[in-house]
Design a protein around this motif. Structure first.
Motif, PDB file in Angstrom:
ATOM      1  N   GLY A   4       0.832  -1.187   0.000  1.00  0.00           N
ATOM      2  CA  GLY A   4       0.000   0.000   0.000  1.00  0.00           C
ATOM      3  C   GLY A   4       0.864   1.233   0.000  1.00  0.00           C
ATOM      4  N   LEU A   5       0.229   2.380  -0.147  1.00  0.00           N
ATOM      5  CA  LEU A   5       0.950   3.633  -0.091  1.00  0.00           C
ATOM      6  C   LEU A   5       1.361   3.942   1.342  1.00  0.00           C
ATOM      7  N   LEU A   6       2.346   4.820   1.454  1.00  0.00           N
ATOM      8  CA  LEU A   6       2.744   5.257   2.791  1.00  0.00           C
ATOM      9  C   LEU A   6       1.501   5.801   3.480  1.00  0.00           C
ATOM     10  N   PRO A   7       1.138   5.225   4.605  1.00  0.00           N
ATOM     11  CA  PRO A   7      -0.168   5.543   5.209  1.00  0.00           C
ATOM     12  C   PRO A   7      -0.314   7.030   5.537  1.00  0.00           C
ATOM     13  N   GLN A   8      -1.426   7.603   5.071  1.00  0.00           N
ATOM     14  CA  GLN A   8      -1.691   9.002   5.369  1.00  0.00           C
ATOM     15  C   GLN A   8      -2.088   9.213   6.829  1.00  0.00           C
ATOM     16  N   PHE A   9      -2.518   8.113   7.487  1.00  0.00           N
ATOM     17  CA  PHE A   9      -2.937   8.262   8.871  1.00  0.00           C
ATOM     18  C   PHE A   9      -1.779   8.678   9.774  1.00  0.00           C
ATOM     19  N   LEU A  10      -0.538   8.533   9.300  1.00  0.00           N
ATOM     20  CA  LEU A  10       0.612   8.861  10.143  1.00  0.00           C
ATOM     21  C   LEU A  10       0.587  10.310  10.606  1.00  0.00           C
ATOM     22  N   VAL A  11      -0.007  11.176   9.793  1.00  0.00           N
ATOM     23  CA  VAL A  11      -0.067  12.584  10.199  1.00  0.00           C
ATOM     24  C   VAL A  11      -1.006  12.771  11.381  1.00  0.00           C
ATOM     25  N   ARG A  12      -1.870  11.773  11.627  1.00  0.00           N
ATOM     26  CA  ARG A  12      -2.778  11.857  12.776  1.00  0.00           C
ATOM     27  C   ARG A  12      -2.200  11.192  14.020  1.00  0.00           C
ATOM     28  N   CYS A  13      -1.045  10.528  13.869  1.00  0.00           N
ATOM     29  CA  CYS A  13      -0.395   9.860  15.003  1.00  0.00           C
ATOM     30  C   CYS A  13       0.609  10.817  15.637  1.00  0.00           C
ATOM     31  N   VAL A  56       7.855   5.163  18.034  1.00  0.00           N
ATOM     32  CA  VAL A  56       8.523   4.074  17.325  1.00  0.00           C
ATOM     33  C   VAL A  56       7.672   3.698  16.124  1.00  0.00           C
ATOM     34  N   LEU A  57       8.269   3.780  14.918  1.00  0.00           N
ATOM     35  CA  LEU A  57       7.581   3.425  13.684  1.00  0.00           C
ATOM     36  C   LEU A  57       8.499   2.557  12.840  1.00  0.00           C
ATOM     37  N   ASP A  58       8.065   1.320  12.566  1.00  0.00           N
ATOM     38  CA  ASP A  58       8.859   0.412  11.740  1.00  0.00           C
ATOM     39  C   ASP A  58       7.899  -0.362  10.856  1.00  0.00           C
ATOM     40  N   LEU A  59       7.880   0.010   9.556  1.00  0.00           N
ATOM     41  CA  LEU A  59       7.027  -0.679   8.592  1.00  0.00           C
ATOM     42  C   LEU A  59       7.762  -1.804   7.889  1.00  0.00           C
ATOM     43  N   GLY A  60       9.075  -1.881   8.070  1.00  0.00           N
ATOM     44  CA  GLY A  60       9.834  -3.044   7.649  1.00  0.00           C
ATOM     45  C   GLY A  60      10.286  -3.027   6.209  1.00  0.00           C
ATOM     46  N   ARG A  61      11.123  -4.007   5.929  1.00  0.00           N
ATOM     47  CA  ARG A  61      11.719  -4.129   4.595  1.00  0.00           C
ATOM     48  C   ARG A  61      10.761  -4.754   3.604  1.00  0.00           C
ATOM     49  N   LYS A  62       9.767  -5.522   4.079  1.00  0.00           N
ATOM     50  CA  LYS A  62       8.872  -6.220   3.169  1.00  0.00           C
ATOM     51  C   LYS A  62       7.618  -5.413   2.853  1.00  0.00           C
ATOM     52  N   TRP A  63       7.564  -4.227   3.342  1.00  0.00           N
ATOM     53  CA  TRP A  63       6.452  -3.361   2.984  1.00  0.00           C
ATOM     54  C   TRP A  63       6.754  -2.716   1.642  1.00  0.00           C
ATOM     55  N   TYR A  64       5.794  -2.715   0.755  1.00  0.00           N
ATOM     56  CA  TYR A  64       6.005  -2.104  -0.547  1.00  0.00           C
ATOM     57  C   TYR A  64       4.695  -1.529  -1.046  1.00  0.00           C
ATOM     58  N   SER A  65       4.818  -0.625  -2.008  1.00  0.00           N
ATOM     59  CA  SER A  65       3.630   0.043  -2.541  1.00  0.00           C
ATOM     60  C   SER A  65       3.233  -0.565  -3.875  1.00  0.00           C
ATOM     61  N   ARG A  66       1.978  -0.440  -4.220  1.00  0.00           N
ATOM     62  CA  ARG A  66       1.465  -0.898  -5.511  1.00  0.00           C
ATOM     63  C   ARG A  66       0.943   0.283  -6.298  1.00  0.00           C
TER      64      ARG A  66
END
Length: 518
Positions: free
Chosen positions: A494-503, A508-518
């Motif tokens: 998925g895309l870099l989550p837009q909800f992050l601006v609400r957090c 601590v934020l770690d989306l990892g190496r296996k996260w990728y966008s489509r």
């Protein structure tokens, strides 16, 4: 987890009122001892002080407000206690909760003197504590039955002369800065019912003369620097209900003589250096409600006989060297609310009987060598708020859809070999604050409701090192409390989550190496 030292709140013998409340005006001096056939019960004390005024009665003992018997006797100071020869029975100089700031600064117990502001039915100084030592001349208070100087800044030794106050029934000296050893002649206080020396800097051994205190019901030495072994003579205190020796430097084994005290309700020996086994005859303590041996060097098995202590509400045996298996009959402890066996060498599976503990609120089995499945019965414990099974070798499927999320606040299943999926039932966990399933073999998709307002209290979500797949979370709402989000080592896109601006609280934020966008 409750604090097993359990600093019991003493019932105040005095009410809290304003320093500028009742009182004032002139009072005629009353003679010492009995007045009008009414015994002086509690000393009244005042705030603002000058210097060098001896303790005397001041005023009539009769209560003009309500006519109550055994009223408080006002007096004009506490300078040197050697002047005290009256028949006081109770002295309560405990510092109550601060309510006002217009009274005296810290007061020396040796030079507490003339007030210009005093309050009825209150303890001395609601804001500022006593300083200095307990005067040696305390021996003059020969009629004293209760002495409460707790929660002040008193220092120095407990005077040996306290052993002459043979009418004492209650001594509260906790929460001060007292040091030195416990007076050896304290064994002369044979009428003593309660002794609290907790939260001081007292050192040395527990005197063997305690065997004479056969009327004692509560003994609290929590949080001091006591050394040596627990004397076998404590077994003579056959009326004892509460024994709190935690947070000291005690060593040696738990004396078998303690098992003779069938009246014990609280046995708190936590945070010491005790060794040896938990006595097998612990079954004799049938009235026991709290067993706290946390953070010692105890070893061997947890005795099967613990299952006979059906009044137990709290068991803290964590941070020891215990081995063997969890007793099968632990399911008989139906009043149990907290069970902590963490950080030991316990092996085998989790007994099904734990699923019968309907009152259980906290379960800590983490950092052991447990194997096998998590019993389904644990998921049906509606009262459960904290579940820690991390750092074991648990395996098999976890029936998360059967788990009662109603009151759950913390759940940690990390570092096991568990499988299964997180279902939408997690959305019922309205009180959930921390969810850690990391380092397992969980799979499936992550329910999008995890970021919704139904989990508004969630601040830790750690799902790293699993096999979750699908879209990344997208729904964390405004005002969320999230501080830790770790989704590393999964297969999410998925895309870099837009909800992050609400957090706004994220640390601590770690989306990892296996996260990728489509």
């Amino acid at each position: 987890m409750q604090s097993s030292g359990d600093m019991k709140e003493k019932g105040d013998f005095l009410d809290n009122e304003s320093c500028e409340g009742k009182g004032g005006g002139s009072h005629s001096k009353a003679p010492s001892g009995l007045v009008g056939n009414k015994a002086p019960i509690i000393v009244e004390v005042m705030e603002e002080v000058t210097e060098n005024v001896n303790l005397t009665y001041e005023g009539d003992i009769s209560n003009e407000d309500n006519g109550a018997q055994n009223d408080i006797i006002p007096f004009n100071g506490l300078s040197p206690i050697s002047a005290v020869t009256m028949g006081f029975q109770h002295i309560n100089l405990k510092r109550p909760a601060a309510k006002q700031t217009n009274c005296s600064p810290p007061i020396s117990l040796a030079h507490c003197t003339m007030p210009s502001c005093y309050r009825r039915r209150t303890a001395l100084s609601p804001v500022f504590p006593f300083l200095g030592n307990i005067p040696r001349s305390v021996e003059n208070l020969t009629m004293l039955e209760m002495l409460d100087l707790s929660d002040n800044n008193l220092e120095g030794n407990i005077p040996q002369t306290i052993g002459y106050l043979t009418n004492l029934k209650i001594i509260y000296l906790g929460a001060n800065k007292l040091s030195g050893e416990i007076p050896r002649n304290i064994g002369k206080l044979t009428k003593l019912h309660e002794l609290d020396l907790s939260a001081n800097n007292i050192e040395g051994n527990i005197p063997r003369s305690f065997e004479n205190l056969t009327m004692l019901e509560e003994l609290d030495f929590f949080q001091n620097n006591m050394e040596g072994t627990i004397p076998a003579e404590i077994g003579n205190l056959y009326r004892l209900e509460r024994l709190a020796l935690g947070n000291n430097k005690l060593r040696g084994s738990i004396p078998l003589e303690i098992l003779k005290i069938s009246t014990l309700r609280v046995l708190a020996l936590q945070n010491n250096s005790l060794s040896g086994n938990i006595p097998r005859n612990v079954e004799n303590l049938t009235m026991l409600e709290m067993l706290d041996h946390y953070d010692n060097n105890l070893e061997g098995n947890i005795p099967q006989t613990i299952g006979y202590l059906t009044n137990l509400k709290i068991i803290y045996l964590g941070a020891n060297k215990l081995s063997g298996k969890i007793p099968r009959n632990i399911g008989k402890l139906t009043k149990l609310q907290e069970l902590d066996l963490s950080a030991n060498n316990i092996e085998g599976d989790i007994p099904e009987g734990i699923g019968k503990l309907d009152m259980l609120q906290e379960l800590y089995l983490d950092y052991n060598n447990l194997q096998g499945d998590i019993p389904e019965g644990i998921g049906k414990l509606d009262m459960l708020q904290e579940l820690y099974l991390d750092y074991n070798n648990l395996q098999g499927g976890v029936h998360l859809h059967l788990l009662s999320w109603k009151n759950m606040r913390f759940i940690d299943l990390s570092f096991n070999l568990l499988q299964g999926e997180i279902t939408s039932s997690v959305c019922n966990a309205s009180s959930l604050e921390s969810l850690n399933f990391s380092h397992n073999n969980f799979s499936g998709t992550i329910p999008q409701c995890i970021g919704s307002s139904s989990l508004a209290s969630l601040y830790v979500l750690d799902l790293q090192n699993n096999s979750f797949h699908g879209t990344i979370l997208e729904t964390f709402e405004e005002g969320n409390k999230l501080k830790t989000l770790n989704l590393n080592d999964n297969v999410l896109y998925g895309l870099l989550p837009q909800f992050l601006v609400r957090c706004t609280n994220i640390e601590v934020l770690d989306l990892g190496r296996k996260w990728y966008s489509r």
